[in-house]
Design a protein around this motif. Structure first.
Motif, PDB file in Angstrom:
ATOM      1  N   GLU A 156       0.887  -1.205  -0.218  1.00 23.93           N
ATOM      2  CA  GLU A 156      -0.069  -0.091  -0.097  1.00 23.93           C
ATOM      3  C   GLU A 156       0.831   1.192  -0.062  1.00 23.93           C
ATOM      4  OE1 GLU A 156      -3.211   0.053  -0.377  1.00 23.93           O
ATOM      5  OE2 GLU A 156      -3.421  -2.275  -0.569  1.00 23.93           O
ATOM      6  N   THR A 157       2.076   1.057   0.096  1.00 25.75           N
ATOM      7  CA  THR A 157       3.015   2.285   0.125  1.00 25.75           C
ATOM      8  C   THR A 157       3.506   2.659  -1.233  1.00 25.75           C
ATOM      9  OG1 THR A 157       3.758   1.911   2.134  1.00 25.75           O
ATOM     10  CG2 THR A 157       5.176   3.324   1.076  1.00 25.75           C
ATOM     11  N   SER A 158       3.190   3.660  -1.843  1.00 20.30           N
ATOM     12  CA  SER A 158       3.953   3.861  -3.190  1.00 20.30           C
ATOM     13  C   SER A 158       5.008   4.810  -3.140  1.00 20.30           C
ATOM     14  CB  SER A 158       2.821   4.827  -3.923  1.00 20.30           C
ATOM     15  OG  SER A 158       2.631   6.017  -3.469  1.00 20.30           O
ATOM     16  N   PHE A 159       5.594   4.723  -4.414  1.00 20.31           N
ATOM     17  CA  PHE A 159       6.792   5.886  -4.513  1.00 20.31           C
ATOM     18  C   PHE A 159       6.581   7.253  -3.982  1.00 20.31           C
ATOM     19  CE2 PHE A 159       8.529   2.163  -6.958  1.00 20.31           C
ATOM     20  CZ  PHE A 159       9.864   2.311  -7.110  1.00 20.31           C
ATOM     21  N   ALA A 160       5.458   7.645  -4.670  1.00 18.00           N
ATOM     22  CA  ALA A 160       5.104   9.016  -4.417  1.00 18.00           C
ATOM     23  C   ALA A 160       4.898   9.223  -2.887  1.00 18.00           C
ATOM     24  CB  ALA A 160       3.609   9.375  -4.912  1.00 18.00           C
ATOM     25  N   ASP A 161       4.266   8.201  -2.099  1.00 16.12           N
ATOM     26  CA  ASP A 161       4.429   8.283  -0.588  1.00 16.12           C
ATOM     27  C   ASP A 161       5.768   8.662  -0.046  1.00 16.12           C
ATOM     28  OD1 ASP A 161       1.454   7.832  -0.423  1.00 16.12           O
ATOM     29  OD2 ASP A 161       1.888   5.779  -0.229  1.00 16.12           O
ATOM     30  N   ILE A 162       6.580   7.853  -0.471  1.00 18.80           N
ATOM     31  CA  ILE A 162       7.983   7.866   0.072  1.00 18.80           C
ATOM     32  C   ILE A 162       8.561   9.056  -0.436  1.00 18.80           C
ATOM     33  CG2 ILE A 162      10.329   6.813   0.339  1.00 18.80           C
ATOM     34  CD1 ILE A 162       8.847   3.945  -0.491  1.00 18.80           C
ATOM     35  N   ALA A 163       8.510   9.474  -1.556  1.00 19.47           N
ATOM     36  CA  ALA A 163       9.073  10.574  -2.148  1.00 19.47           C
ATOM     37  C   ALA A 163       8.623  11.900  -1.216  1.00 19.47           C
ATOM     38  CB  ALA A 163       8.938  10.765  -3.599  1.00 19.47           C
ATOM     39  N   LYS A 164       7.476  11.981  -1.224  1.00 25.22           N
ATOM     40  CA  LYS A 164       6.534  13.097  -0.303  1.00 25.22           C
ATOM     41  C   LYS A 164       7.233  13.374   1.101  1.00 25.22           C
ATOM     42  CE  LYS A 164       2.378  13.308   0.467  1.00 25.22           C
ATOM     43  NZ  LYS A 164       0.831  13.145  -0.021  1.00 25.22           N
ATOM     44  N   SER A 165       7.420  11.941   1.562  1.00 20.23           N
ATOM     45  CA  SER A 165       7.931  11.796   2.811  1.00 20.23           C
ATOM     46  C   SER A 165       9.142  12.544   3.220  1.00 20.23           C
ATOM     47  CB  SER A 165       7.648  10.540   3.507  1.00 20.23           C
ATOM     48  OG  SER A 165       8.384  10.374   4.552  1.00 20.23           O
ATOM     49  N   VAL A 166      10.124  12.246   2.121  1.00 22.33           N
ATOM     50  CA  VAL A 166      11.396  12.662   2.152  1.00 22.33           C
ATOM     51  C   VAL A 166      11.607  14.034   1.534  1.00 22.33           C
ATOM     52  CG1 VAL A 166      13.683  12.137   1.790  1.00 22.33           C
ATOM     53  CG2 VAL A 166      11.905  10.467   1.952  1.00 22.33           C
ATOM     54  N   SER A 167      10.642  14.439   0.741  1.00 22.38           N
ATOM     55  CA  SER A 167      10.578  15.789  -0.061  1.00 22.38           C
ATOM     56  C   SER A 167      11.484  15.744  -1.053  1.00 22.38           C
ATOM     57  CB  SER A 167      10.915  17.035   1.118  1.00 22.38           C
ATOM     58  OG  SER A 167       9.717  17.061   1.909  1.00 22.38           O
TER      59      SER A 167
END
Lengths: 200, 200
Positions: free
Chosen positions: B25-36
Motif C-alpha cells: 500500500e506504500t507507493s513511490f509517491a508516498d515515500i518521495a513526499k515523505s522525504v521531500s
DNA sequence: CTAAAAATAGGTCAATTGTCCTAGAGTGAC
DNA sequence: GTCACTCTAGGACAATTGACCTATTTTTAG
C-alpha cells in the motif's frame, strides 16, 4: 435465484482471494476473472470494493459461527471442543503455511489500512474469544476463563505466525500438543490460578 | 556524503511507511513526499520498488542485530536478556496496537504476495529465533533450548496479534508477566523437560 | 578553473486501479 | 404478447501505479 448464486460466487471467490493475496492486492478484475463474469455485472451486485469486503467478513463470521456451533453440538466436553479449535492449526496446515491464519492476517491488514471495516474484522477474533471463554467457564475456570481463553487464542495466533515464517511441520504438531496439554492440565503453569494442580 | 544521506533518508522513510501502511500500500509517491524529493531523484537511488524493500529489510535486520548485541553486552544474565526481548511488547505497545509487530506483519505480507524477498524477511524472524535459542542454551535448557525459544517467539507474536485486534493494555501486561514467569520457572508447564522443577 | 561524476528535478509512458454509464438479454406476471 | 424488472456485458472515465528518460544543477577531482 441466479443472481443470488452469482452474488454468492463473487463472495466465495473474493473470500479465497482476500485470504490468498490480501484485500489490498486483490482487484476487481481478479475476482471477476475468477468468477468469469464481466466487470459491469460485478458492479450490479457490489457498488464498491468495501461492500465486497463487508460481505466477505460477514460470510467468514457466519462460517465460523457454524463451525463453533457444530462443535458445541458434537461434543459435551468443553476440553474436546477446545481441542477441535486448536487442531485447526493442523487441519489447515497447508494453507496456513502459505497464507497464515485467515482471521489474524485480515485483522492485521485492515488495521494497517485503518480501514473502516477493521472493527468488523475484529468481531471474528472476538467471536473466537467469547466462545473460548464459554468453554473455559464450562470447564470450571471461573474468573480465569477469560485469561485462559485469550491465552489459547494468542498462542494459536503465534503458532500460525511462526508456521508461516518457518514452515516447520514438527513445530506446529509440537505446539498443538503443548496447547492441548495445557488445556487438559487446567493450565496452572501459566501463573493462572489452580497452582495446587501443577501436574508432573 | 549528501547522497548517502538522501539514500538513508529514503530507507528510513520507507521503513516507517512499510510498517505503518504495509509494503503493497506504500507507493513511490508516498515515500518521495515523505522525504521531500522528486520521483526522478528517487529512481537515481533505487531502480525498483523491490530494491527499496531489500534495503529496508537489511536495515531492519541490522537494527535488530544491534539491539540484540546491546542486550548481550548489557547483562550477563540470559533470563534478563530474554526479558528485554519480551518487554518490547510493552515498550512499543502504542505502535503494536496500531500496526502490529513489524517483523510479523512484514513476514505475513510478503508471504501472501509470494514476494521474492519473503525469505529475506523471514531471516529477521530467524535472527530472533537463533538469539533466543542461544539465551536458553546459556540458561541450561539443553536440548529443549530450541523448543523454548520458539515458544517465547510464537507467544510474543500471538500477543502482538491480539493486541492489535483488541487493544487491551491489561492483556498485554498480563501476558508479558506470564511469559517472564514461564521463562523464570524453567517452563516445565509447557511439557518441556525439567518436570521435577515444576513449582507452583 | 575546469572537466568529469554524482545528484536532483520533472516530464512521459503504458498498465492498472476503482468507479460509473448505457445498452441489451433474460425472466416472470398478467 | 407485452411490460416491468432483474441480470449481464462491455465501454469509458480519471486517478494512480511503477518505471524510464532527458535535462539540469551540484559536487568532486585534477
Amino acid at each position: 435465484m441466479k443472481s443470488s448464486s452469482t452474488r454468492q460466487q463473487i463472495i466465495d471467490a473474493a473470500d479465497e482471494l482476500f485470504y490468498a493475496q490480501g484485500f489490498g492486492e486483490t482487484s476487481f478484475a481478479d475476482i471477476a476473472k475468477s468468477v468469469s463474469i464481466s466487470r459491469g455485472n460485478f458492479y450490479y451486485h457490489f457498488k464498491t470494493k468495501d461492500e465486497i469486503l463487508d460481505a466477505v467478513i460477514e460470510k467468514r463470521l457466519s462460517d465460523r459461527e457454524d463451525m463453533l456451533r457444530n462443535w458445541d453440538e458434537m461434543s459435551g466436553n468443553p476440553a474436546e471442543r477446545i481441542a477441535c479449535f486448536v487442531r485447526i492449526l493442523i487441519v489447515n496446515q497447508t494453507k496456513i503455511f502459505a497464507y497464515g491464519c485467515p482471521v489474524g492476517t485480515l485483522t492485521m491488514e485492515l488495521a494497517k489500512l485503518e480501514h473502516a471495516s477493521s472493527g468488523n474484522a475484529n468481531r471474528i477474533m472476538g467471536l473466537f474469544r467469547d466462545w473460548l471463554i464459554r468453554q473455559f467457564s464450562e470447564l470450571g475456570s471461573g474468573a480465569d476463563a477469560e485469561a485462559r481463553a485469550l491465552h489459547v487464542l494468542s498462542w494459536s495466533q503465534g503458532v500460525a505466525a511462526l508456521a508461516q515464517a518457518f514452515r516447520d511441520e514438527a513445530f506446529v504438531l509440537r505446539e498443538v500438543d503443548k496447547i492441548l496439554d495445557w488445556v487438559g492440565r487446567g493450565a496452572p503453569s501459566s501463573g493462572l490460578g489452580q497452582p495446587g494442580l501443577a501436574g508432573i
